[in-house]
Design an enzyme around this catalytic site. Structure first.
Site, short mmCIF file in Angstrom:
data_model
loop_
_atom_site.label_atom_id
_atom_site.label_comp_id
_atom_site.label_asym_id
_atom_site.label_seq_id
_atom_site.Cartn_x
_atom_site.Cartn_y
_atom_site.Cartn_z
N GLU A 91 0.29 -20.34 10.29
CA GLU A 91 0.82 -21.49 11.04
C GLU A 91 -0.11 -21.84 12.19
OE1 GLU A 91 4.75 -19.78 11.36
OE2 GLU A 91 4.90 -20.00 9.18
N ASN A 144 8.31 -11.20 12.60
CA ASN A 144 7.76 -12.40 13.23
C ASN A 144 8.89 -13.41 13.38
OD1 ASN A 144 6.39 -14.62 14.06
ND2 ASN A 144 5.15 -14.86 12.20
N SER A 197 8.08 -14.29 2.22
CA SER A 197 9.38 -14.15 1.56
C SER A 197 9.73 -12.70 1.22
CB SER A 197 9.46 -15.04 0.32
OG SER A 197 9.36 -16.41 0.70
N HIS A 226 -2.19 -16.15 12.32
CA HIS A 226 -1.11 -16.50 11.39
C HIS A 226 -1.42 -17.85 10.76
CE1 HIS A 226 2.77 -17.57 9.77
NE2 HIS A 226 3.06 -16.28 9.80
N LYS A 260 8.75 -16.15 14.98
CA LYS A 260 8.25 -17.54 15.07
C LYS A 260 8.94 -18.27 16.23
CE LYS A 260 7.13 -17.21 10.25
NZ LYS A 260 6.84 -17.87 8.99
N GLU A 273 -0.83 -12.79 3.89
CA GLU A 273 0.32 -13.68 3.74
C GLU A 273 -0.11 -14.94 2.98
OE1 GLU A 273 3.42 -12.91 7.02
OE2 GLU A 273 1.89 -14.17 7.90
N GLY A 278 8.18 -18.55 3.71
CA GLY A 278 9.36 -19.38 3.91
C GLY A 278 9.79 -20.17 2.69
#
Ligand code: 13P
Length: 245
Positions: free
Chosen positions: A95, A11, A209, A93, A13, A165, A171
């Site tokens: 986000e 991904n 991560s 996702h 992003k 996730e 991150g």
């Protein structure tokens, strides 16, 4: 028993321009990718990367809207992806859920339309740190699955992949321990079963991560079928170490 084929997603992003992406794939071409691997670049690169590199790499979209076309500024439709022969989409996702406020209901429409039109879906779920600290992680993930996949039937179980996730691991350099991840993956498999899916055959991948240093331990867990990788997928040298762990 039918084996679940390992799956890895990169991904990207909102990183990389066309030049960066081409450099990535040019050097990735000389490497041998041992597992099913799909790359999710930013939307503006999809069509040309697909045209240039689809012989060697699978390309997917980070998002996909459920209408075929229309006045939906900023969105890309499932039909537009299909027209460019893009066959994979990430849906839900964290986000998208947290920054762009996408609801379970919206995500369900997206996943449903993608799957019924022949796109394979990587459906993402996961709790925030606050939710985990309150001991609510299982309840949250169960609701994301129940509501986000409500009414959905898949003809081919390999067309739907769940990505677990945990938001606090994305991150941050903080990975879930292999044991904690396994516990959630086993739980997700149970929930899928209870909701009418052939859960034995649906891949459940981990994200948050993931790095060359922690992938081996994660992949030893019986219910972890692969990874969805952000930061460590931006360079072929680190991503290949994950895929070929
Ligand atoms: P990181 O690997 O950078 O933590 O990102 C994970 C992720 O969000 C993949 O979808």
């Amino acid at each position: 028993m039918k084996q679940r084929k390992k799956f890895f997603g990169a991904n990207w992003k909102m990183y990389k321009n066309m030049k960066d992406a081409e450099i990535f794939f040019q050097s990735a071409l000389s490497l041998k990718w041992e597992k099913e691997t799909v790359f999710f670049p930013p939307t503006h690169l999809l069509a040309s990367l697909q045209e240039k590199f689809s012989k060697d790499f699978k390309i997917g979209a980070q998002n996909c809207y459920f209408e075929k076309e229309g006045a939906f500024t900023g969105e890309i439709s499932y039909q537009m992806l299909l027209d460019e022969k893009i066959n994979y989409a990430l849906i839900g996702h964290s986000e998208r859920r947290l920054i762009f406020k996408e609801s379970d209901e919206l995500l369900c429409k997206k996943a449903s339309v993608c799957l019924s039109n022949g796109l394979k879906v990587i459906f993402c779920v996961g709790e925030t740190l606050e939710e985990r600290e309150k001991g609510k992680e299982f309840e949250i993930v169960e609701n994301q699955i129940k509501n986000g996949l409500k009414g959905i039937k898949v003809d081919n179980s390999s067309d739907l992949i769940i990505a677990y996730e945990p938001v606090w691991a994305i991150g941050t350099g903080k990975t879930a321990t292999p044991e904690d991840a396994e516990k959630m993956h086993a739980f997700i498999r149970k929930i899928l079963q209870e909701n009418g899916f052939e859960s034995e055959f649906i891949r459940i991948i981990y994200g948050g991560s993931v790095k060359p240093e922690n992938i081996k331990e994660l992949m030893k867990q019986p219910n972890i079928d692969g990874g969805l990788v952000g930061g460590a997928s931006l360079k072929p040298e680190s991503f290949i170490q994950i895929v070929n762990y």
